[in-house]
Design an enzyme around this catalytic site. Sequence first.
Site, PDB file in Angstrom:
ATOM      1  N   ALA A 119      -6.995  -3.057   6.248  1.00 15.89           N
ATOM      2  CA  ALA A 119      -6.481  -2.644   7.573  1.00 15.89           C
ATOM      3  C   ALA A 119      -6.855  -3.604   8.699  1.00 15.89           C
ATOM      4  CB  ALA A 119      -6.993  -1.239   7.908  1.00 15.89           C
TER       5      ALA A 119
ATOM      6  N   ASP B 250     -14.627  -4.056  -0.905  1.00 15.45           N
ATOM      7  CA  ASP B 250     -13.684  -4.793  -1.748  1.00 15.45           C
ATOM      8  C   ASP B 250     -13.096  -3.775  -2.727  1.00 15.45           C
ATOM      9  OD1 ASP B 250     -12.469  -6.199  -3.798  1.00 15.45           O
ATOM     10  OD2 ASP B 250     -13.980  -7.780  -3.860  1.00 15.45           O
ATOM     11  N   VAL B 251     -11.800  -3.504  -2.572  1.00 20.85           N
ATOM     12  CA  VAL B 251     -11.192  -2.417  -3.353  1.00 20.85           C
ATOM     13  C   VAL B 251     -11.272  -2.632  -4.869  1.00 20.85           C
ATOM     14  CG1 VAL B 251      -9.598  -1.689  -1.519  1.00 20.85           C
ATOM     15  CG2 VAL B 251      -8.849  -3.421  -3.177  1.00 20.85           C
TER      16      VAL B 251
ATOM     17  N   ASN C 121      -3.326  -0.157   0.911  1.00 22.48           N
ATOM     18  CA  ASN C 121      -2.510  -1.265   1.410  1.00 22.48           C
ATOM     19  C   ASN C 121      -3.060  -2.638   1.004  1.00 22.48           C
ATOM     20  OD1 ASN C 121      -0.761  -2.728   3.605  1.00 22.48           O
ATOM     21  ND2 ASN C 121      -2.874  -3.261   4.070  1.00 22.48           N
TER      22      ASN C 121
ATOM     23  N   TYR D  10       1.785 -10.969  -9.216  1.00 18.93           N
ATOM     24  CA  TYR D  10       2.029 -10.046  -8.103  1.00 18.93           C
ATOM     25  C   TYR D  10       3.079  -8.989  -8.476  1.00 18.93           C
ATOM     26  CZ  TYR D  10       3.139  -8.702  -3.251  1.00 18.93           C
ATOM     27  OH  TYR D  10       3.350  -8.011  -2.083  1.00 18.93           O
TER      28      TYR D  10
ATOM     29  N   ALA E 249       3.988  -7.960 -11.423  1.00 21.41           N
ATOM     30  CA  ALA E 249       3.456  -7.039 -12.440  1.00 21.41           C
ATOM     31  C   ALA E 249       2.499  -6.041 -11.799  1.00 21.41           C
ATOM     32  CB  ALA E 249       2.756  -7.824 -13.551  1.00 21.41           C
TER      33      ALA E 249
ATOM     34  N   LYS F 171       2.532  -4.936  -8.729  1.00 20.87           N
ATOM     35  CA  LYS F 171       3.233  -3.984  -7.862  1.00 20.87           C
ATOM     36  C   LYS F 171       4.094  -3.011  -8.672  1.00 20.87           C
ATOM     37  CE  LYS F 171       1.623  -5.396  -3.879  1.00 20.87           C
ATOM     38  NZ  LYS F 171       0.768  -4.518  -3.061  1.00 20.87           N
TER      39      LYS F 171
END
Length: 246
Positions: free
Chosen positions: A13, A62-63, A89, A154, A156, A158
């Site tokens: 964010a 860090d997700v 996001n 990317y 793959a 998404k």
Amino acid sequence: MYEDKKNAIVTGAARGIGKEIAIGLAKKGLNVVVSDIMKEEAEKTANEIKKLGVKAIVVIADVSKPDDAVRLVKETVDAFGSVDFLINNAGITRDNLAVRMSEADWDLVLNINLKGTFLCTQAAVKEMMKKRFGRIVNISSVSGILGTAGQVNYAASKAGVMALTKTFAREYGARNITTNAIAPGYIITEMTEKLPESVREEYLKNIPLKRGGTPEDISNVVNFLISPEGSYITGTTINVSGGLVI
Ligand code: NAP
């Protein structure tokens, strides 16, 4: 918005689409956890949000790291009392032709975009189940629908986000938790400013509405999906691409 549901997490964010989503939620009166790996930028975003009259805190996470995802949810509950809304996001690109793509770039993109979405959703859903309420929106991409040359990792990741979205929708719908995704098309942010001019021209040629999207175009759809008006929608991906995908 819901009278008694006020607390949202937005990952990635600090800037770009995530920042605009965070501001859009604040404009609807929600408290926002601004989560990112960039401290300085995240703090700037949180300060902008506080000026809108709601609460905002920064959680650096860090997700792709399981402990960070769990801590993100814990710090949100400690600060605000609940996690009502989660917007996954955070996402990156590391483009290359498939034959030249390194294993490291494959792993990095899958770990942040797909595993990160899984880890944050898993941690948040555990809290949402206790409250019998949750609204989750995952930011996917039209690349996951179309496939995009130069973006095998990317695209793959998404596409995986869309499948993950459907699965969480099925598993937790009975607990009043909806899970949806948005597939943005060509949105003008720092991420797409890095694209070569020729690629950007090619996008515009193929967009019936003849313009790139804005982060606000995405934020508007997030607000709809998490609002009472969107409460009968789950497991879907809304393509917000000016017609790039029809
Ligand atoms: P952006 O400007 O690069 O913003 C992404 C944010 O996520 C950055 O602040 C970034 O920090 C942060 N981030 C990166 N890795 C992270 C991690 N491991 N944990 C937490 N945060 C992390 O990108 P954007 O264009 O706004 O894109 C936002 C989302 O929309 C992404 O998921 C992207 O795939 C998706 N999307 C964008 C477009 C588009 O046209 N822009 C189209 C379709 C989908 P750093 O800057 O330090 O990396």
